[in-house]
Enzyme design. Sequence first.
Site, PDB file in Angstrom:
ATOM      1  CB  SER A 188      -0.900   0.018   1.237  1.00  0.00           C
ATOM      2  OG  SER A 188      -1.552   1.280   1.378  1.00  0.00           O
ATOM      3  CE1 TYR A 201      -3.674  -1.894   5.325  1.00  0.00           C
ATOM      4  CE2 TYR A 201      -3.023   0.352   4.789  1.00  0.00           C
ATOM      5  CZ  TYR A 201      -3.499  -0.884   4.398  1.00  0.00           C
ATOM      6  OH  TYR A 201      -3.793  -1.107   3.060  1.00  0.00           O
TER       7      TYR A 201
END
Length: 325
Positions: A188, A201
């Site tokens: 990501s 995350y």
Amino acid sequence: MFEFVCTIWWYIQAAVWSGVALSLLSYLVPLIFQSYVYKDQDLKKKYNAKWAVVTGGSSGIGRALTEKLASQGINVVIVALQDKLLDELHSKLKAQYPQLEFRAVGVDLSGSSGDYMPAIAEATDDIDVSLLFNNAGYIIIGLFADIPLDRQLKNYDVNATCAVKITHHFLSRMIAKKLRGAISFTSSPAGLMPCPFSVIYGATKAFLTEFATSLACEVKQDGIDVFVLHPSPVDTAFYSGDTAHKSASLSFFQKTANSPASIADTMFKSIGQATVVRDQGYFAVGLHMLLKVVDINFLSLVFSYTAHLSGEYKKLIAERKEKKN
């Protein structure tokens, strides 16, 4: 003396602009090839692939990858939580592609229900896996200090630890059997920037990118391609549950999200195409371009001084106070 100073200044400017131009070109030229030149690939033909493993394969990007692999005539081992989504997809694929074989491995990749590797190893012991898609992952929204540690470590293990374990298992087998193949990671752009309110995350995605790019250097000569994707927002279950409603930014990104199928298409176009890292979509490309101009050290400083002004921070602090009361 004045002419000497002017000459030195001219050389400094030339060096700076040359550096900027080289930085931009080294990013934009490959990006143009990735976006407009590379075409969809038949991974079965490219790698003589008979079997693929997809983690998080029952929904979202993982499901799109599983379905695309099946459409190319590749048997798939779907690794995901044992739930209705896995059962339904498994049944659907067996009915849709009776000539192929699909194996559903229902495990908890956080490890909280026990070691998942024996189940994965047993389900794949009799087959040659040439393609591995490390796709499992999710996000937790909240202040790091307020989220129970065990919950965060589960998030860490699903996003990062399981990819290390599963990759080591299948990579060792590929090398031992001298199989050509590919290993892909769904990372990501969050791993390129500070991620307040979703600390685990961002950190795990940064790890995945570093892990993938370093691994690529080791296994290229073994005939194994490593690829890592930084997708822009994707319309998946990522936005469901207790995530999006806590985050104004996630709610905004959901409105601009790509379909999981488009992400799978991007992966299939890019794997093994003189590409290790691929930024997909406006956010990933835009962030990478920003980091060509603004240093991450400065960006981190700005975030640290401004994060408390965001609505998300104020909302999370209010929740903290409410729990104390």
